[in-house]
Design an enzyme around this catalytic site. Structure first.
Site, mmCIF file in Angstrom:
data_model
loop_
_atom_site.group_PDB
_atom_site.id
_atom_site.type_symbol
_atom_site.label_atom_id
_atom_site.label_comp_id
_atom_site.label_asym_id
_atom_site.label_seq_id
_atom_site.Cartn_x
_atom_site.Cartn_y
_atom_site.Cartn_z
ATOM 1 N N CYS A 2 0.731 -1.248 0.101
ATOM 2 C CA CYS A 2 -0.011 0.146 0.119
ATOM 3 C C CYS A 2 0.924 1.290 -0.043
ATOM 4 O O CYS A 2 1.975 1.048 0.001
ATOM 5 C CB CYS A 2 -0.928 0.186 1.322
ATOM 6 S SG CYS A 2 -2.109 -1.310 1.339
ATOM 7 N N GLY A 28 -0.847 0.932 -4.922
ATOM 8 C CA GLY A 28 -2.216 0.235 -4.577
ATOM 9 C C GLY A 28 -3.262 1.026 -5.608
ATOM 10 O O GLY A 28 -3.362 2.389 -5.425
ATOM 11 N N ASN A 102 0.800 0.316 5.802
ATOM 12 C CA ASN A 102 1.450 -0.485 4.689
ATOM 13 C C ASN A 102 2.083 -1.380 5.222
ATOM 14 O O ASN A 102 2.998 -1.228 6.281
ATOM 15 C CB ASN A 102 2.304 0.312 3.835
ATOM 16 C CG ASN A 102 2.957 -0.150 2.889
ATOM 17 O OD1 ASN A 102 2.671 -1.363 2.320
ATOM 18 N ND2 ASN A 102 4.233 0.195 2.805
ATOM 19 N N GLY A 103 1.785 -2.803 4.814
ATOM 20 C CA GLY A 103 2.552 -3.991 5.482
ATOM 21 C C GLY A 103 1.648 -4.945 5.696
ATOM 22 O O GLY A 103 0.351 -5.014 5.510
ATOM 23 N N CYS A 238 12.874 -4.525 2.595
ATOM 24 C CA CYS A 238 12.029 -5.397 1.511
ATOM 25 C C CYS A 238 13.011 -5.297 0.077
ATOM 26 O O CYS A 238 13.219 -4.178 -0.490
ATOM 27 C CB CYS A 238 10.842 -5.111 1.331
ATOM 28 S SG CYS A 238 9.906 -5.838 -0.248
ATOM 29 N N TYR A 244 10.903 -4.146 -8.153
ATOM 30 C CA TYR A 244 9.799 -4.089 -8.721
ATOM 31 C C TYR A 244 8.823 -3.175 -8.297
ATOM 32 O O TYR A 244 8.286 -2.136 -8.844
ATOM 33 C CB TYR A 244 9.099 -5.249 -8.810
ATOM 34 C CG TYR A 244 7.561 -5.114 -9.317
ATOM 35 C CD1 TYR A 244 7.312 -4.912 -10.790
ATOM 36 C CD2 TYR A 244 6.655 -5.080 -8.442
ATOM 37 C CE1 TYR A 244 6.132 -4.755 -11.383
ATOM 38 C CE2 TYR A 244 5.203 -4.911 -9.261
ATOM 39 C CZ TYR A 244 5.079 -4.634 -10.494
ATOM 40 O OH TYR A 244 3.932 -4.488 -10.887
ATOM 41 N N SER A 285 8.599 -1.591 -16.075
ATOM 42 C CA SER A 285 9.451 -2.049 -15.001
ATOM 43 C C SER A 285 10.794 -2.506 -15.448
ATOM 44 O O SER A 285 11.711 -2.512 -14.908
ATOM 45 C CB SER A 285 8.720 -3.350 -14.368
ATOM 46 O OG SER A 285 8.114 -4.122 -15.015
ATOM 47 N N ASP A 347 13.432 -7.954 -18.143
ATOM 48 C CA ASP A 347 12.317 -7.709 -17.231
ATOM 49 C C ASP A 347 12.814 -8.017 -15.690
ATOM 50 O O ASP A 347 13.724 -8.275 -15.591
ATOM 51 C CB ASP A 347 11.184 -8.632 -17.330
ATOM 52 C CG ASP A 347 9.796 -7.902 -16.977
ATOM 53 O OD1 ASP A 347 9.962 -7.081 -16.288
ATOM 54 O OD2 ASP A 347 8.861 -8.935 -16.836
ATOM 55 N N ASP A 348 11.955 -7.260 -14.824
ATOM 56 C CA ASP A 348 12.422 -7.065 -13.297
ATOM 57 C C ASP A 348 12.307 -8.686 -12.768
ATOM 58 O O ASP A 348 13.268 -8.770 -12.022
ATOM 59 C CB ASP A 348 11.362 -6.058 -12.743
ATOM 60 C CG ASP A 348 10.093 -6.562 -12.873
ATOM 61 O OD1 ASP A 348 9.255 -6.348 -13.756
ATOM 62 O OD2 ASP A 348 9.475 -6.929 -11.644
ATOM 63 N N CYS A 384 5.600 -14.445 -0.209
ATOM 64 C CA CYS A 384 5.787 -13.202 0.791
ATOM 65 C C CYS A 384 4.743 -13.155 1.635
ATOM 66 O O CYS A 384 3.668 -13.131 1.384
ATOM 67 C CB CYS A 384 5.809 -11.989 -0.119
ATOM 68 S SG CYS A 384 6.116 -10.421 1.188
ATOM 69 N N CYS A 435 15.452 -8.077 3.515
ATOM 70 C CA CYS A 435 14.344 -9.076 3.728
ATOM 71 C C CYS A 435 14.531 -9.721 2.329
ATOM 72 O O CYS A 435 14.138 -9.207 1.208
ATOM 73 C CB CYS A 435 12.853 -8.769 4.019
ATOM 74 S SG CYS A 435 11.709 -10.264 4.083
ATOM 75 N N CYS A 438 11.474 -14.173 -0.416
ATOM 76 C CA CYS A 438 10.778 -14.614 -1.474
ATOM 77 C C CYS A 438 11.914 -15.324 -2.307
ATOM 78 O O CYS A 438 11.819 -15.987 -3.223
ATOM 79 C CB CYS A 438 10.052 -13.523 -2.450
ATOM 80 S SG CYS A 438 10.978 -11.982 -2.766
HETATM 81 P P1 AMP Z 1 4.118 -13.208 -13.879
HETATM 82 O O1 AMP Z 1 5.325 -13.967 -14.135
HETATM 83 O O2 AMP Z 1 3.076 -13.162 -15.035
HETATM 84 O O3 AMP Z 1 3.498 -13.561 -12.562
HETATM 85 O O4 AMP Z 1 4.229 -11.600 -13.728
HETATM 86 C C1 AMP Z 1 5.558 -11.117 -13.378
HETATM 87 C C2 AMP Z 1 5.487 -9.533 -13.730
HETATM 88 O O5 AMP Z 1 4.588 -8.796 -12.866
HETATM 89 C C3 AMP Z 1 6.846 -9.064 -13.286
HETATM 90 O O6 AMP Z 1 7.508 -8.900 -14.695
HETATM 91 C C4 AMP Z 1 6.336 -7.519 -12.704
HETATM 92 O O7 AMP Z 1 6.724 -6.661 -13.575
HETATM 93 C C5 AMP Z 1 5.186 -7.957 -12.288
HETATM 94 N N1 AMP Z 1 5.035 -8.287 -10.859
HETATM 95 C C6 AMP Z 1 5.936 -8.792 -10.155
HETATM 96 N N2 AMP Z 1 5.358 -9.052 -8.724
HETATM 97 C C7 AMP Z 1 4.209 -8.303 -8.580
HETATM 98 C C8 AMP Z 1 3.321 -8.193 -7.598
HETATM 99 N N3 AMP Z 1 3.588 -8.451 -6.322
HETATM 100 N N4 AMP Z 1 2.334 -7.473 -8.061
HETATM 101 C C9 AMP Z 1 2.001 -6.988 -9.191
HETATM 102 N N5 AMP Z 1 2.858 -7.235 -10.180
HETATM 103 C C10 AMP Z 1 4.064 -7.885 -9.907
#
Ligand code: AMP
Length: 479
Positions: A2, A28, A102-103, A238, A244, A285, A347-348, A384, A435, A438
């Site tokens: 949040c 959020g 938030n948390g 975190c 991300y 991202s 990607d992240d 998480c 932390c 995950c």
């Molecule tokens: P997926 O592998 O389809 O589950 O989605 C992963 C992508 O969603 C990542 O590339 C992030 O950009 C995004 N993502 C990762 N963690 C979260 C999260 N907790 N909530 C929303 N989007 C996320």
């Protein structure tokens, strides 16, 4: 996850709170709310939807006062019912209290059962109401907000960054491990606390510092004061905020998030170099990561995907089918940039694998000859419990599968993740102070059935002047 904000400003707070929440919208999108205090009255407006959907000029003009708090909600605990929309309001022994959090607490069930046994009624299904109950419990016997927050820190297990508005004074505190971010800024006629520094930037304010883990900050019309309520032998920021969650333009615990992601991009090339024609980010991202990758490798940074900016995050979709359809609406390929190209796609993170699989397919359909997927986090192998919406182990694609299997499952030509040591080095702090639950399955707080690493927390006997009796008196006189 949040976003929270608290502001005291002699020029009025409803519009500044709105702008700050707008800047924190990425934290959020399920609901938004603001509470302000003027004279003897606590005003609150909140609702489900985005900040711009919940508020308008007329509503903000109806929230008077020079102190207030705000919240944007991303549901991790408690269902998506209107009762769970924050801030929560309480009236207790002459005090008007609003609270936003938030948390995620991991001992909510125990505490709730204990309070229910004592006859307490709960109006929501969130852990935030537990925090309010613990505060009220402490205020029964002590007049000091410091004592109330100390009791919170003794009793609550989990992550919490909290803002509270108590009869026109804003209090902010962060759990002793500092799991969730919270920072302080100076604005025109007062102070702001916000989950991320972009909330301060939105008001053209000046970043002052992060709220320290275990610290209680008090902002009133006379300025800002603070007291260290608890200290721990480590922090547990975190790691996913850097990967991300936070905006790239935010400074979190002293580090610019963009720098971390760009450095990870560079390291991704060093860790697994590959000959390619273009370095293509997954927007938004993946952009900072791809910038770093392109810089280090000399591979041209070329956008092969365009994002529809008018869509929310795909994760919000409740079912797998909806999530899969949403990815296609959200992203489209720039075919001319991809045809016959060897693409490094950056990607992240990969969580369930849905997004990566879809994107790899789209890029292949656009004519790419090779797709080398590079990921800015190590494999996510465990859930998480501390506030990031992560699925269970069975839904996590990398839990129980090696890199080759994940690569095959998402359909990429090759796949490489950033090693944990490189990620930690890019953040610039000791792994012990993050932390990494995950990524390692080892958590900084005790969680039933999971491995935890030992943390020692000390509760500091303080001398803070946040006696609430003055407000009680005022309230009584006015009544
Ligand atoms: P997926 O592998 O389809 O589950 O989605 C992963 C992508 O969603 C990542 O590339 C992030 O950009 C995004 N993502 C990762 N963690 C979260 C999260 N907790 N909530 C929303 N989007 C996320």
């Amino acid at each position: 996850m949040c976003g929270i904000v608290g502001i005291v400003d002699a020029g009025g707070v409803s519009f500044p709170l709105y702008y700050a929440l707008y800047a924190l919208q990425h934290r959020g999108q399920e609901s938004a709310g603001i509470s302000t205090f003027e004279g003897t009255t606590l005003y609150t407006h909140k609702g489900q939807g985005l900040v711009a959907e919940v508020f308008n000029k007329h509503i903000l003009q109806g929230l008077p006062g020079t102190a207030g708090i705000g919240h944007v909600r991303y549901p991790t605990t408690g269902s998506k019912i209107p009762e769970n929309v924050q801030p929560f309001k309480f009236h207790y022994q002459g005090l008007d209290l609003a609270i936003a959090h938030n948390g995620n607490l991991v001992n909510t069930a125990e505490l709730r059962e204990e309070y229910e046994r004592r006859g307490q009624i709960f109006c929501t299904t969130t852990d935030t109401e537990i925090i309010a109950s613990v505060i009220a419990d402490a205020l029964r016997t002590s007049k000091s907000m410091e004592d109330a927050v100390r009791l919170c820190m003794r009793r609550l297990r989990g992550s919490y960054a909290v803002v509270a508005l108590v009869n026109g004074v804003v209090y902010a505190f962060r759990d002793p491990l500092g799991i969730k971010p919270l920072c302080i800024g100076r604005i025109d006629h007062g102070y702001i606390v916000a989950s991320e520094s972009v909330g301060i930037d939105a008001l053209d304010g000046t970043f002052v510092r992060d709220v320290r883990p275990g610290e209680l900050v008090c902002i009133d019309k006379d300025g800002l004061s603070s007291v260290q309520v608890a200290t721990a032998n480590r922090t547990a920021h975190c790691i996913f905020e850097y990967i991300y969650f936070a905006r790239a333009d935010s400074i979190i615990d002293g580090t610019l998030v963009y720098d971390v992601r760009r450095k990870i991009g560079q390291d991704l090339y060093d860790a697994s170099p590959i000959e390619a024609d273009i370095a293509c980010p997954v927007p938004d991202s993946g952009i900072a990561y791809a910038a770093g990758y392109a810089e280090r490798s000399g591979t041209p940074f070329v956008e092969g995907l365009m994002k529809n900016r008018y869509m929310g995050r795909t994760f919000i979709m409740p079912t797998q089918q909806q999530r899969e359809r949403a990815v296609r609406i959200k992203l489209n390929t720039v075919r001319g940039n991809l045809k016959d190209k060897r693409v490094v796609l950056i990607d992240d993170s990969i969580v369930r694998g849905t997004t990566s699989r879809r994107i790899v397919n789209m890029i292949r359909d656009a004519g790419a000859s090779e797709i080398h997927l590079r990921v800015g986090s190590p494999p996510i192998i465990a859930p998480c419990y501390l506030g990031v919406d992560m699925p269970t182990r069975t839904e996590l694609i990398a839990s129980g599968q090696d890199v080759e299997a994940v690569c095959g499952s998402v359909g990429a030509t090759s796949l490489a993740y950033i090693p944990l040591e490189d990620l930690v080095e890019a953040i610039g702090c000791d792994e012990r102070n993050l932390c990494t639950g995950c990524l390692t399955g080892c958590y900084p707080v005790e969680i039933n059935g999971e491995k935890s690493c030992h943390c020692v927390v000390d509760y500091v006997a303080g001398t803070h002047q946040s006696d609430l009796s003055a407000f009680r008196g005022e309230k009584e006189r006015t009544a």
